[in-house]
Design an enzyme around this catalytic site. Structure first.
Site, short mmCIF file in Angstrom:
data_model
loop_
_atom_site.label_atom_id
_atom_site.label_comp_id
_atom_site.label_asym_id
_atom_site.label_seq_id
_atom_site.Cartn_x
_atom_site.Cartn_y
_atom_site.Cartn_z
N GLU A 175 0.81 -1.19 -0.12
CA GLU A 175 -0.24 0.20 -0.02
C GLU A 175 0.81 1.25 0.02
O GLU A 175 0.50 2.40 0.72
CB GLU A 175 -0.95 0.07 1.35
N GLU B 47 -5.91 -10.83 -1.36
CA GLU B 47 -6.65 -10.70 -0.37
C GLU B 47 -8.20 -10.79 -0.74
O GLU B 47 -8.97 -9.73 -0.23
CB GLU B 47 -6.26 -9.60 0.60
#
Ligand code: XIL
Length: 362
Positions: A151, A256
């Site tokens: 991220e 994910e």
């Protein structure tokens, strides 16, 4: 609990007994699940049975994050992480490491000196190197794939002003990959992020990957987190995203996967864990179970995404779900009871499970 009392038709449980996710996609890509401590230590018996039957890859939900393995300066604690890796090995699974460098779940001390003042670039670089070397070396040859940086981008595609970025500048990303590669030259190395399906952010990610490759940074793949919604992204957006990254000469994994079924008006607009952790009043639309219509819509959603993944099986390494059953999902936060996975709260396959298996059978 009998299938009837969970609202799952017997036919579905029979499908479950016959075909498993990992077998259905065995010629295409690995099928993974993120495990929590109760799962990899064997305490959660229902989940463990599912994990062994259905999945051939595992990711650690929290056990390998900085605050878990390296809580204090000079103090490493691998108690949970060791059990996680052993669980995977005992069951012949592909073991993933998540994650080395992130702005969340990283203790404050990492960026501070003893007096609490910010450290400089040299110190932070040294700490990063020590962390990556210690963790990656410990599991060298055993953890096959690392989410090296998680991220690093903002929604507009610029680099996030994290402490890493502020103190080290943008080459903290390249450095992290270089250290990880030095520590285990065989490991696959990932850049992992959410909402890369959105154009601006994807553009930023493409720029980043190109820069890394131009510098000779050993990046294997991009991880699309895949925290999806009922109405976002479109299948076309998902496909375009996979194709865009594949074009850069990197592999792609869905790292994910879950589909948030609670309507977005109820404050589930982001995969940002800090935002997600806050409770939102009245957000428990489906606390009494998922209505049939939504259950069917979820199945269609999953089938559509797996159709895209299968079409691009040549570049897709793995599809990992962020959790095993709905009960264990991280999306049951903010006062929301969520139903984002393929197995319900009792570990029974949902219509979405059957829909996914059917995609493979076509
Ligand atoms: C989540 C875990 O599932 C939670 O248990 C924890 O409280 C917060 O982090 N993106 C990521 C994951 O990369 O590490 C996050 O996992 C979910 C969002």
């Amino acid at each position: 609990m009998s299938p009837a009392s969970t609202g799952v038709p017997t036919a579905l449980t029979n499908v479950h007994a016959q075909t498993t996710l990992k077998d259905a996609f065995k010629n295409d890509f690995l099928i993974g699940a993120a495990l929590n401590e109760a799962e990899f230590t064997g305490q959660n018996i229902t989940a463990v049975a599912l994990i062994k039957a259905q999945f051939n890859s595992i990711s650690p939900e929290n056990a390998l994050k900085w605050d878990s393995v390296h809580p204090k300066p000079g103090v490493f604690d691998f108690t949970a992480a060791d059990r996680y890796v052993k669980f995977g090995e005992r069951n012949g699974m592909f073991v993933v490491g998540h994650t080395l460098i992130w702005h969340n779940q990283t203790p404050k001390w990492v960026f501070q000196d003893k007096k609490g003042n910010p450290v400089g670039r040299r110190t932070l670089l040294k700490r990063m190197r020590e962390h990556i070397f210690t963790v990656v070396r410990r599991y060298k040859g055993r953890i096959k794939s690392w989410d090296v940086v998680n991220e690093a981008l903002t929604r507009d595609g610029t680099l996030r002003q994290s402490r890493w970025m502020e103190i080290m500048g943008e080459d903290y990303i390249a450095k992290a990959f270089e250290f990880a590669h030095e520590a285990d030259p065989e490991a696959e190395l990932y850049y992992n992020d959410f909402t890369l399906e959105k154009k601006m952010k994807r553009k930023g990610a493409i720029k980043l990957i190109k820069k890394l490759k131009a510098r000779g940074v050993p990046i294997t793949a991009v991880g699309l987190q895949g925290h999806l919604k009922m109405k976002w992204p479109t299948f076309a957006q998902e496909e375009a995203t996979i194709v865009d990254f594949a074009r850069l000469g990197v592999k792609v994994a869905i790292t994910e996967l879950d589909v948030d079924v609670v309507p977005a008006t109820q404050g589930n607009k982001t995969a940002d864990i800090k935002v997600n952790a806050k409770r939102v009043a009245g957000a428990d639309t489906y606390s009494n179970g998922l209505p049939d219509g939504v259950q069917r819509a979820l199945a269609k959603r999953y089938a559509g995404f797996f159709g895209v993944y299968l079409k691009h099986r040549d570049v897709i390494e793995r599809v990992t779900f962020w959790g095993v059953t709905d009960r264990g999902s991280w999306l049951n936060t903010r006062g929301r009871v969520n139903h984002p996975l393929l197995f319900n709260r009792y570990g029974k396959p949902k219509p979405a499970f059957t829909a996914v298996i059917q995609v493979a059978a076509k």
